[in-house]
Design a protein around this motif. Sequence first.
Motif, mmCIF file in Angstrom:
data_model
loop_
_atom_site.group_PDB
_atom_site.id
_atom_site.type_symbol
_atom_site.label_atom_id
_atom_site.label_comp_id
_atom_site.label_asym_id
_atom_site.label_seq_id
_atom_site.Cartn_x
_atom_site.Cartn_y
_atom_site.Cartn_z
ATOM 1 N N UNK A 707 63.250 44.750 31.061
ATOM 2 C CA UNK A 707 63.846 43.816 31.586
ATOM 3 C C UNK A 707 63.257 42.620 31.594
ATOM 4 N N UNK A 708 62.118 42.594 30.873
ATOM 5 C CA UNK A 708 61.375 41.219 30.478
ATOM 6 C C UNK A 708 60.222 40.638 31.501
ATOM 7 N N UNK A 709 60.168 41.662 32.646
ATOM 8 C CA UNK A 709 59.307 41.448 33.481
ATOM 9 C C UNK A 709 57.888 42.133 33.075
ATOM 10 N N UNK A 710 56.664 41.899 33.677
ATOM 11 C CA UNK A 710 55.398 42.389 33.552
ATOM 12 C C UNK A 710 54.735 42.929 34.549
ATOM 13 N N UNK A 711 54.032 43.944 34.430
ATOM 14 C CA UNK A 711 53.425 44.781 35.157
ATOM 15 C C UNK A 711 51.764 44.510 35.058
ATOM 16 N N UNK A 712 50.952 43.951 35.817
ATOM 17 C CA UNK A 712 49.685 43.947 35.622
ATOM 18 C C UNK A 712 48.868 45.128 35.801
ATOM 19 N N UNK A 713 48.132 45.437 34.760
ATOM 20 C CA UNK A 713 47.182 46.458 34.942
ATOM 21 C C UNK A 713 45.907 46.629 35.871
ATOM 22 N N UNK A 714 45.647 47.483 36.445
ATOM 23 C CA UNK A 714 44.414 47.563 37.275
ATOM 24 C C UNK A 714 43.411 48.484 36.749
ATOM 25 N N UNK A 715 42.188 48.126 36.567
ATOM 26 C CA UNK A 715 41.056 49.239 36.230
ATOM 27 C C UNK A 715 40.998 50.348 37.512
ATOM 28 N N UNK A 716 40.719 51.719 36.704
ATOM 29 C CA UNK A 716 40.467 52.941 37.325
ATOM 30 C C UNK A 716 39.155 52.601 38.214
ATOM 31 N N UNK A 717 39.091 53.221 39.269
ATOM 32 C CA UNK A 717 37.557 52.883 40.098
ATOM 33 C C UNK A 717 36.643 53.359 39.384
ATOM 34 N N UNK A 718 36.740 54.200 38.471
ATOM 35 C CA UNK A 718 35.588 54.902 37.681
ATOM 36 C C UNK A 718 35.558 54.416 36.334
ATOM 37 N N UNK A 719 36.658 53.563 35.947
ATOM 38 C CA UNK A 719 36.775 53.143 34.767
ATOM 39 C C UNK A 719 35.891 51.921 34.410
ATOM 40 N N UNK A 720 36.405 51.503 33.116
ATOM 41 C CA UNK A 720 35.921 50.106 32.707
ATOM 42 C C UNK A 720 36.538 49.083 33.358
ATOM 43 N N UNK A 721 35.589 47.972 34.078
ATOM 44 C CA UNK A 721 36.113 47.070 34.934
ATOM 45 C C UNK A 721 36.202 45.732 34.046
ATOM 46 N N UNK A 722 35.351 45.782 32.969
ATOM 47 C CA UNK A 722 35.537 44.487 32.140
ATOM 48 C C UNK A 722 36.993 44.221 31.284
ATOM 49 N N UNK A 723 37.114 43.175 30.890
ATOM 50 C CA UNK A 723 38.221 42.679 30.194
ATOM 51 C C UNK A 723 37.693 42.899 28.657
ATOM 52 N N UNK A 724 38.927 43.159 27.740
ATOM 53 C CA UNK A 724 38.470 42.906 26.536
ATOM 54 C C UNK A 724 37.637 41.889 26.038
ATOM 55 N N UNK A 725 38.072 40.853 26.644
ATOM 56 C CA UNK A 725 37.330 39.511 25.995
ATOM 57 C C UNK A 725 35.847 39.653 26.616
ATOM 58 N N UNK A 726 35.588 39.883 27.770
ATOM 59 C CA UNK A 726 34.030 40.171 28.162
ATOM 60 C C UNK A 726 33.400 41.186 27.291
ATOM 61 N N UNK A 727 34.050 42.309 27.092
ATOM 62 C CA UNK A 727 33.472 43.177 26.189
ATOM 63 C C UNK A 727 33.116 42.700 24.700
ATOM 64 N N UNK A 728 33.900 41.855 24.302
ATOM 65 C CA UNK A 728 33.880 40.993 23.116
ATOM 66 C C UNK A 728 32.489 40.227 22.877
ATOM 67 N N UNK A 729 32.298 39.702 23.966
ATOM 68 C CA UNK A 729 31.209 38.553 24.230
ATOM 69 C C UNK A 729 30.065 39.350 24.052
ATOM 70 N N UNK A 730 29.959 40.690 24.868
ATOM 71 C CA UNK A 730 28.806 41.464 24.861
ATOM 72 C C UNK A 730 28.499 42.255 23.554
ATOM 73 N N UNK A 731 29.672 42.762 22.833
ATOM 74 C CA UNK A 731 29.428 43.368 21.615
ATOM 75 C C UNK A 731 29.085 42.157 20.562
ATOM 76 N N UNK A 732 29.224 41.136 20.851
ATOM 77 C CA UNK A 732 29.016 40.188 19.458
ATOM 78 C C UNK A 732 27.596 39.708 19.703
#
Length: 755
Positions: A707-732
Amino acid sequence: MSFALAADQPGDTNVHETRAAHPKKNESPAIPEDRGILSPDQAQTATGHFDLDSPEWSLNRELSWLAFNRRVLAEARDERNPLLERINFLAIIGSNLDEFFMKRIGGLKQQVGARVKLLSTDGRTPQQQIDECYEVIRELLDQQQRLETEVLGLLARENIHIRRYADLNRRQQEDMDRYFHDNIYPLLTPQGMDPAHPFPFISNLSLNLLVATRHKEGEHSYLSRIKIPAGAGIPRLVRVEARRHVYVFFEDIVANNLDAVFPGMVVESCTRFRVTRNAITNRLMDQAVDLLVMIESALRERKFAEIVRLEVDADMIPHHRIMLASQLRLDSRKDVFAVDGIMAKCDLRELVAIERPGLHYPAHMPVDHPKISQDAPNIFHLIREEGPFLLQHPYQSFTATVERFLKEASVDPKVMVIKMTLYRTSANSQIIEYLLDAARNGKQVAVVVELMARFDESANIHWATHLEQAGIHVTYGVVGLKTHSKVIFVVRRDHDGLMRYAHIGTGNYNAVTARLYSDLGLLTSDADIGKDLTEFFNFLTLGYAPQRRYKKLLPSPNYLKKVFLGKIARELEHQSKGRGGLIQCKVNALTDTDVIRALYQASQAGVHIDLIVRDSCLLRPGIKGLSENIRVIAIAGRFLEHSRIYYFKNGGAEEYFIGSADLMQRNLDRRVEVVAPVETPALRAELRGILNLQLADRRGAWDMQGDGSYVQRRPQPDGEQRSAQEILIELNRKKLADEQKVMKRQRRIPKRKKS
């Protein structure tokens, strides 16, 4: 006299509704296998149930863009973000809405005025779109206001205060009064409104005071307007004390010193107002004799363009509000927006400059590209012998890659020709300086400057004139088309003959946005790409003869869209033959109806489609029988996602592309764009890593619903807490560190003597 800074009610924790999405633990976030993919027979049956030309299968572009601002608002609300960064997101919303009124509402109002009957792709009239946008905007503004109350309270806990003049102590008020007389009063020009003084001209986005006065013993009221000066180093937030972060608004100081402006008069009321003017001009580009003169004329016209919005203080006297709306030719019920709090919230960005590390994101400095060593004396040798290179901004340095490429070209005695496209650049641009240096050093320099880059027209006219005066060949592209491509092309006489080098990017040649936007670039000496760019720039500088042959580049118009539609159809064919179709695209917007239709058809045939779309997306994902094989996510975070990546599985012969074009009709049909293939396995692996990280992101990603709405994802308690952008900072950072270790080891190994 003072103004309310925020609503009295406490902060509402439900500023933006987010529904947490928790996938199954074993679900692959990059390429799910169990998405209920249709067989070709099922797809054929399902196709009969959907009229792909029906408006119901398209979302509204304006409402989709406003949904993007809901996600920005959620970032301002998100307590995981540092406080001053949340303030920055509030300022961004204010700036975005200003631009929305100038561009989108302005254009719709023009259509209404011209009695345009053409419906949008989703079946709405221009007036219906305005009405529905206004409803959403008022809701957004209400939520923004409640959030403003909350974050200002949190700022106060951090000893950063925005105070009303009335709440200052006596000494502070006296200091502000002196500041008024020394620094403000000489800048003010009060304008009366009476038969001898017609209603004054109100400039776009200027902040104004409407002041009602009368003589001490009189009953007749006089209305005056005071424009609050801005720019040229004038702060909106005036610091009260040098050692403490206590601020008061510029206009509040003025409002409490009106006795100096109106001596001997009684001030009955003083309230703020602000107007937004249409930024859309009706100039016909194909009839322009001189494009430069036409743009300059259009800029002058824009200053006097129709007003599309009036903002007023919520406590403005009703008949004053009606008077302003009448004078500005606005509907007082629809086009007037009451503000209960800070007006022109975009100016809150002044607070973001406060140096409080704990209230900002961790400091980020772009790292050097691991393969482009600063020790290497010649970047062209690097590109030819070790390239091509994929550049990732803002994770990798723009200065040490793109600017270095142009800087070395400007002084290298073997470089003969430099050509580039210029859409937007920064105020103090090194890019411009290097082009000027190249001309002084006898290089043949040609620059295609896009004069119609919205809101950058004046700056681009300045740069074009500056470059021409230095003897650089400046053109304005092709009549009727915007040149939006991001290309630098260098011809160099190497030891074995002429060699062509290029940078092809997704972002503007702007050092400021290169630290704020997520973009990609390709540095290459590929011979076929070099030949294609020769043809491409001849097309731009000639301004005609578009039927040129390209071996690797996918330019628009006339070519890119046909190729993309063909590649989508090819994935459908692969799927029908059991080879598994897969399409993945990362873009800023998806609005082209032909592309959307093709994606629907591919989905019906069982092709799996992943779309990462930053803002406007008119396709409806997840609809059974139509788009259940399509998922759409949006990424919001520290950096503005701006890169474009296109991937086609192609039965195993994978294809990757990057470039300047979004999947919008304007990009595919009315702009000059360049999309380039990425063919080196190592660079493809980098792009695959970016796509997989973003598709798996559970910190900065939102899942789009049908319907055009968006649902925000939430990290699993035991999963990755960082965003893709944060991970890319570290990877570079890690890639650079690993490369430096390798280089260090190599330097330690003694060279073997020849036998």
